[in-house]
Design an enzyme around this catalytic site. Structure first.
Site, short mmCIF file in Angstrom:
data_model
loop_
_atom_site.label_atom_id
_atom_site.label_comp_id
_atom_site.label_asym_id
_atom_site.label_seq_id
_atom_site.Cartn_x
_atom_site.Cartn_y
_atom_site.Cartn_z
N LYS A 1 0.84 -1.17 -0.03
CA LYS A 1 0.14 0.12 0.09
C LYS A 1 0.61 1.35 -0.06
CE LYS A 1 -2.98 -1.17 3.13
NZ LYS A 1 -2.90 -0.68 4.73
N HIS B 1 21.82 9.85 10.88
CA HIS B 1 21.40 9.17 10.04
C HIS B 1 21.22 9.62 8.49
CE1 HIS B 1 20.36 5.99 12.99
NE2 HIS B 1 20.35 7.13 13.62
N PRO C 1 -11.90 -13.28 -3.52
CA PRO C 1 -11.48 -12.56 -2.52
C PRO C 1 -11.43 -10.95 -2.57
CG PRO C 1 -9.66 -14.08 -3.18
CD PRO C 1 -10.65 -14.20 -4.22
N THR C 2 -11.17 -10.54 -3.79
CA THR C 2 -11.48 -8.97 -3.99
C THR C 2 -12.97 -8.81 -3.76
OG1 THR C 2 -9.75 -9.12 -5.79
CG2 THR C 2 -11.40 -7.39 -5.81
N ARG D 1 20.76 8.44 22.31
CA ARG D 1 20.87 9.06 23.69
C ARG D 1 22.32 9.31 24.03
NH1 ARG D 1 15.72 8.30 25.62
NH2 ARG D 1 14.74 6.34 25.20
N GLU E 1 20.91 8.03 5.88
CA GLU E 1 19.95 7.43 5.14
C GLU E 1 18.52 7.74 5.04
OE1 GLU E 1 21.28 6.52 8.11
OE2 GLU E 1 19.96 5.07 9.31
N ILE F 1 -10.65 -5.34 13.27
CA ILE F 1 -11.41 -4.63 14.38
C ILE F 1 -10.87 -3.48 14.60
CG2 ILE F 1 -11.95 -4.58 16.76
CD1 ILE F 1 -12.34 -7.72 16.58
N CYS G 1 25.68 6.31 13.45
CA CYS G 1 24.87 6.15 14.78
C CYS G 1 25.76 5.10 15.72
CB CYS G 1 23.61 6.09 14.88
SG CYS G 1 22.85 6.79 16.29
N LEU G 2 25.12 4.06 16.03
CA LEU G 2 25.86 3.09 16.90
C LEU G 2 27.20 2.85 16.35
CD1 LEU G 2 25.99 1.24 19.46
CD2 LEU G 2 24.95 -0.42 18.12
N1 GLN Z 1 22.34 3.16 20.84
C1 GLN Z 1 22.94 4.48 20.61
C2 GLN Z 1 22.45 5.53 21.37
O1 GLN Z 1 21.51 5.50 21.68
C3 GLN Z 1 23.01 4.38 19.05
C4 GLN Z 1 21.57 4.86 18.56
C5 GLN Z 1 21.46 4.45 17.01
O2 GLN Z 1 22.15 3.66 16.19
N2 GLN Z 1 20.36 4.88 16.43
O3 GLN Z 1 23.04 6.68 21.34
#
Ligand code: GLN
Length: 551
Positions: free
Chosen positions: A18, A508, A192-193, A463, A510, A150, A382-383
């Site tokens: 969708k 990020h 089904p449709t 965080r 991406e 539901i 990030c991580l």
């Molecule tokens: N766990 C890490 C943090 O909170 C990285 C978070 C992540 O990769 N989006 O800072």
């Protein structure tokens, strides 16, 4: 022009695509000069998907304004090239939360608060708010789940009422359904449709257009049969066959006349669709000349929706570089020092994925060491970036116990630590550093070359952050901080001097890569990986030019 609302429901089964149909229709209308946005209504009780794990929900897509949303919003942005925001994703949890908050404030003046009208009114107000903003001509409203569920009933009821509130001419109901092929009978089956349409009729929302997912083309007799039993015109039975890539779907929908029918039924005056660039892109994605392999190291390699935007960013960056990125999925759980050479030996780039928690960290650290020592293009997100810094601190700066306090709260060298304002936060939902923030890039860095500018904004969801206490030590040993948030002096980008392409980003990228604007970091990463591959005979040549057929 008054805003027009297009409701898109799904029947028979989930996973019919969708989100892709909405994005494709949105794109076709937008290229005709209309101002389009797409809103997703999700019938689950979580206030947002931010607290769900990736097995449940796939990727959590973060918007500019810091909303944690459904991954379909990523498709909307990639197709339309315009940012979405908090208002583009509404969940049942959010609706109830707002209604109950109002009830506690006494806003309902003594009334009994009920699903109808209070919940349905709240749904309608969230849909109408977008229309009333005056920013859009068309609001496509994607209703999550399958007709008959539901939890979806209040949404269908709200859309039924909305048709009357804003006038029938200003709304359209599109129903996406399945026409399965029964091998034993050798036939496509319409029952089904028929049942799905009957269910939605019972709920009072007549579909104007049926988009039928099918594995085989629908011939005229099948179309006639569906039209007749489902109360639509023959031209309003649109076939949606499997496509080579999601990006081909708008072209297939155009061939079927979906946008034409929509425009006619909504009495809209609009230009002709302008798809030259899109066709060029689809061609580049479908028929690249070359292929390279890039490893994606993460915890959820068996559930690739968890990394959806990364996968799509690679497709877009690949198209720019005339090569397909064949992603080698490497589970961080099973990666270690002893098998890293075997698992990552033949790849031309390594991406260490975002994530949460300590599981798989050692595998990610092994991948980082391998990329750093072997000079393989590396992108840590990030991580992934935090792992890159931990690895560098341990193996280059000599801080053997360097770690993130996310995995080891008492570590002697907390090179990655909880952000100050996070230390007092206890609630999990919507409390990370979320959304778009400024970053200033160092001139002359790999990243600056990629972006071609020094002032950028990127989206965040974390965080923890690199601990500024260790910055000098990192720099002295060759890890440069090349991107900083100027307001709070937070480390946003790191690079390793002397490595051909080694970039870690706290944000990020991406989430901001679109078809119209593939993300510069991904484009540059794929370019570096391609260069690495061609120097080592790791590029595969795909289809010869004379065998390519245009879409
Ligand atoms: N766990 C890490 C943090 O909170 C990285 C978070 C992540 O990769 N989006 O800072």
């Amino acid at each position: 022009m008054e805003p027009k609302y297009i409701f898109v429901t799904g029947g028979v089964t989930s996973s019919l695509g969708k989100g892709i149909i909405c994005s494709s229709l949105g794109l076709l209308l937008a290229t005709r000069g209309l101002r389009v946005t797409i809103q997703k209504l999700d019938p689950y009780i979580n206030v947002d998907p931010g607290t769900m794990n990736p097995y449940e929900h796939g990727e959590v897509y973060v918007t500019e304004d810091g909303a944690e949303t459904d991954l379909d919003l990523g498709h909307y942005e990639r197709f339309l090239g315009i940012p979405t925001s908090q208002v583009n994703n509404v969940t049942t949890g959010r609706i109830y939360y707002d209604v109950i908050t109002k009830e506690r404030q006494g806003a309902y003046l003594g009334q009994t608060v009920q699903v109808i009208p209070h919940i349905t009114d709240e749904i309608k107000s969230k849909v109408k708010a977008i229309g009333e903003s005056g920013k859009y001509d068309i609001i496509i409203v994607e209703i999550g789940g399958t007709v008959g569920d539901i939890e979806g009933l209040p949404y269908i009821e709200a859309m039924r009422q909305l048709r009357y509130d804003v006038g029938k001419l200003n709304t359209l109901s599109v129903h996406l359904t399945l026409v399965p092929y029964l091998k034993a009978a050798g036939e496509l089956k319409t029952k089904p449709t028929q049942h799905s349409v009957k269910t939605i009729y019972e709920l009072g929302l007549q579909p104007d257009i049926l988009v039928c997912r099918a594995e085989l083309p629908l011939d005229q007799s099948i179309r006639r049969k569906i039209a007749q039993f489902c109360n639509v015109d023959n031209e309003d039975v649109i076939a949606s066959l499997d496509a080579k890539s999601i990006y081909e779907v708008p072209l297939l929908m155009k061939k079927e006349g979906l946008d034409k029918r929509v425009i006619k039924k909504l009495h809209i005056r609009a230009g002709k669709p302008e798809l030259t660039n899109w066709i060029r892109f689809v061609h580049a994605v479908t028929y690249p000349d070359y292929q390279i392999r890039i490893a994606l190291v993460g915890k959820y390699v068996d559930h690739q929706d968890a990394y959806l935007s990364i996968v799509e960013s690679f497709k877009q960056a690949g198209a720019v570089n005339n090569c397909e990125v064949d992603i080698v999925w490497v589970s961080s759980d099973h990666l270690c020092e002893d098998n890293v050479a075997e698992q990552l030996g033949g790849v031309s780039g390594i991406l260490v994925a975002p994530g949460f928690g300590g599981r798989g960290i050692n595998g990610k650290l092994s991948a980082v060491t391998f990329a750093r020592e072997k000079g393989i293009p590396f992108l840590g997100i990030c991580l992934g970036m935090q792992c890159a810094v931990i690895e560098f601190a341990r193996n280059v700066c000599g801080l053997a116990d360097a770690n993130s306090t996310e995995f080891e709260s008492e570590t002697g060298n907390p090179i990655v630590d909880l952000m100050l304002e996070q230390k007092t936060i206890e609630d999990k939902g919507g409390t990370m550093r979320l959304g778009s923030y400024n970053c200033t890039i160092t001139a002359g860095s790999v990243t600056e070359k990629a972006y071609g500018e020094t002032k950028i904004r990127e989206r965040h969801r974390h965080r923890y952050e690199i601990n500024n206490r260790f910055r000098d030590q990192l720099e002295e040993n060759g890890m440069r901080v090349t991107g900083v948030n100027p307001e709070r002096d937070l480390v946003e980008i790191v690079e390793v001097t002397g490595h051909p392409w080694y970039v870690g980003v706290q944000f990020h990228p991406e989430l901001k890569s679109t078809v119209q604007k593939p993300h510069p970091l991904f484009v540059s990463f794929v370019e570096a990986a391609y260069k690495y591959a061609s120097e080592r005979d790791q590029v595969r040549t795909l289809i010869p030019a004379d065998q390519k057929t245009l879409v």
